[in-house]
Design an enzyme around this catalytic site. Structure first.
Site, PDB file in Angstrom:
ATOM      1  CB  THR A 140      -0.756   0.071   1.319  1.00  0.00           C
ATOM      2  OG1 THR A 140      -1.607  -1.167   1.320  1.00  0.00           O
ATOM      3  CG2 THR A 140      -1.879   1.241   1.242  1.00  0.00           C
ATOM      4  CB  ILE A 199       4.668  -4.928   7.816  1.00  0.00           C
ATOM      5  CG1 ILE A 199       5.158  -6.294   7.722  1.00  0.00           C
ATOM      6  CG2 ILE A 199       4.834  -4.447   6.389  1.00  0.00           C
ATOM      7  CD1 ILE A 199       4.541  -7.587   6.802  1.00  0.00           C
ATOM      8  NE  ARG A 201      -5.465   1.785   2.132  1.00  0.00           N
ATOM      9  CZ  ARG A 201      -4.653   2.934   1.886  1.00  0.00           C
ATOM     10  NH1 ARG A 201      -3.875   3.371   2.920  1.00  0.00           N
ATOM     11  NH2 ARG A 201      -4.328   3.636   0.843  1.00  0.00           N
ATOM     12  CE1 TYR A 203      -2.133  -4.547   5.865  1.00  0.00           C
ATOM     13  CE2 TYR A 203      -1.668  -4.005   3.847  1.00  0.00           C
ATOM     14  CZ  TYR A 203      -2.076  -3.712   5.143  1.00  0.00           C
ATOM     15  OH  TYR A 203      -2.021  -2.227   5.374  1.00  0.00           O
ATOM     16  CE  LYS A 225       1.145  -4.233   6.961  1.00  0.00           C
ATOM     17  NZ  LYS A 225       1.315  -3.416   5.636  1.00  0.00           N
ATOM     18  CE1 TYR A 275     -17.081  -1.122  -5.806  1.00  0.00           C
ATOM     19  CE2 TYR A 275     -16.881  -3.133  -7.246  1.00  0.00           C
ATOM     20  CZ  TYR A 275     -17.599  -1.964  -6.876  1.00  0.00           C
ATOM     21  OH  TYR A 275     -18.798  -1.543  -7.386  1.00  0.00           O
TER      22      TYR A 275
END
Length: 295
Positions: free
Chosen positions: A46, A206, A140, A135, A164, A109
């Site tokens: 990202t 991370i 997000r 992740y 993560k 999405y």
């Protein structure tokens, strides 16, 4: 076995003013990270603006990062997508160019079911032989990997080694840690929660913060693992105001602004991301000075 233990940097992707990738600056910031005791490089996640890189650029950045690092520390490639076939393609290419592992964001999405998430990550991981780390970042992507789903992936797929975790709910993290074994690799995906995640059994972070403060972020983890719990706590708390400033706008807007303030010349962002608002930039600058990483 963990791909790395400690603080891995979620590295930005430097750009020229015309928006093309600046490979010269990429090399310089990688060298600075290694000198700063960063424990791993996470390429094109990202923070690396993966969403606006072409597939060719994506692979070129990973390949260049692998070449520059030259086996000194692990390189983990962000190859996730909301299209399973695209993620498989990128993952295979990352393995071909020498990445040590993969970071696979939850598909965005589509809003897949838990079974869909299981099948998605399973298919990607089984297409390669290197370790893979899903992740979980529901803020997000709009979807969260439930503890049972993550545990099933870990137990069923040999090269899925952990997660993560950027879910922001330590209670849910503990639910997960209760049903996996001691070899499960839990990485914090939030700089503000490094210490709680380590206390839950995590092996590192991370980190966005590591882009501007690699030594300091490394030290939070190193102090914890050495048994200096109070030292780690103090370092985490000292970093919090800067962390808040680094997330005052959507990542990686503030961290690129911070690196440019440090003279690292990482350049602009690609639309739809825009430059940092002036009032937020001033707060960021003040916190960088207070933290001791900007004069």
């Amino acid at each position: 076995m963990a791909l790395f233990k400690g603080a891995g940097v979620a590295l930005v992707t430097p750009m020229h003013e015309d928006g093309t990738v600046n490979f010269e600056v990429l090399e310089s910031i990688i060298e600075e990270q290694i000198l700063g005791d960063t424990d791993a490089i996470i390429s094109v996640g990202t923070t690396g603006e993966a969403a606006t890189l072409t597939e060719e650029e994506h692979i070129e950045v990973i390949a260049h990062t692998v070449k520059v690092v030259n086996h000194r520390i692990p390189v983990i490639a962000g190859t996730g997508s909301n299209c399973t076939d695209s993620a498989i393609y990128l993952s295979k290419k990352a393995e071909e160019v020498g990445a040590d592992g993969l970071l696979l964001v939850t598909p965005y999405y589509n809003k897949a079911t838990q079974n869909g998430l299981y099948q998605h990550f399973k298919a990607i991981a089984e297409s390669v032989s290197i370790p893979a780390i899903p992740y979980n970042v529901p803020g997000r992507t709009g979807v969260s990997i439930e503890a049972k789903t993550m545990a099933a992936l870990y137990h069923d797929v040999e090269n899925i080694i952990g997660v993560k975790d950027a879910g922001g709910d330590v209670g849910k993290t503990l639910d997960l840690m209760r049903i996996v074994d001691e070899d499960f690799c839990l990485y914090s995906g939030e700089d503000g929660l490094i210490l709680p995640i380590l206390a839950a059994g995590g092996v590192g972070v991370i980190s966005v913060l590591s882009n501007v403060a690699p030594k300091e972020t490394h030290e939070i983890c190193a102090k914890w693992f050495s048994g200096d719990i109070e030292g780690a706590r103090k370092e985490q708390l000292r970093a919090l105001p800067l962390i808040h400033a680094l997330f005052s706008e959507v990542n990686p807007i503030p961290v690129k602004a911070a690196m440019n303030l440090q003279g690292k010349n990482v350049g602009p962002l690609r639309l739809p991301l825009t430059e940092m608002e002036k009032e937020h930039r001033e707060v960021l600058k003040e916190e960088m000075i207070r933290y001791g990483i900007l004069k």
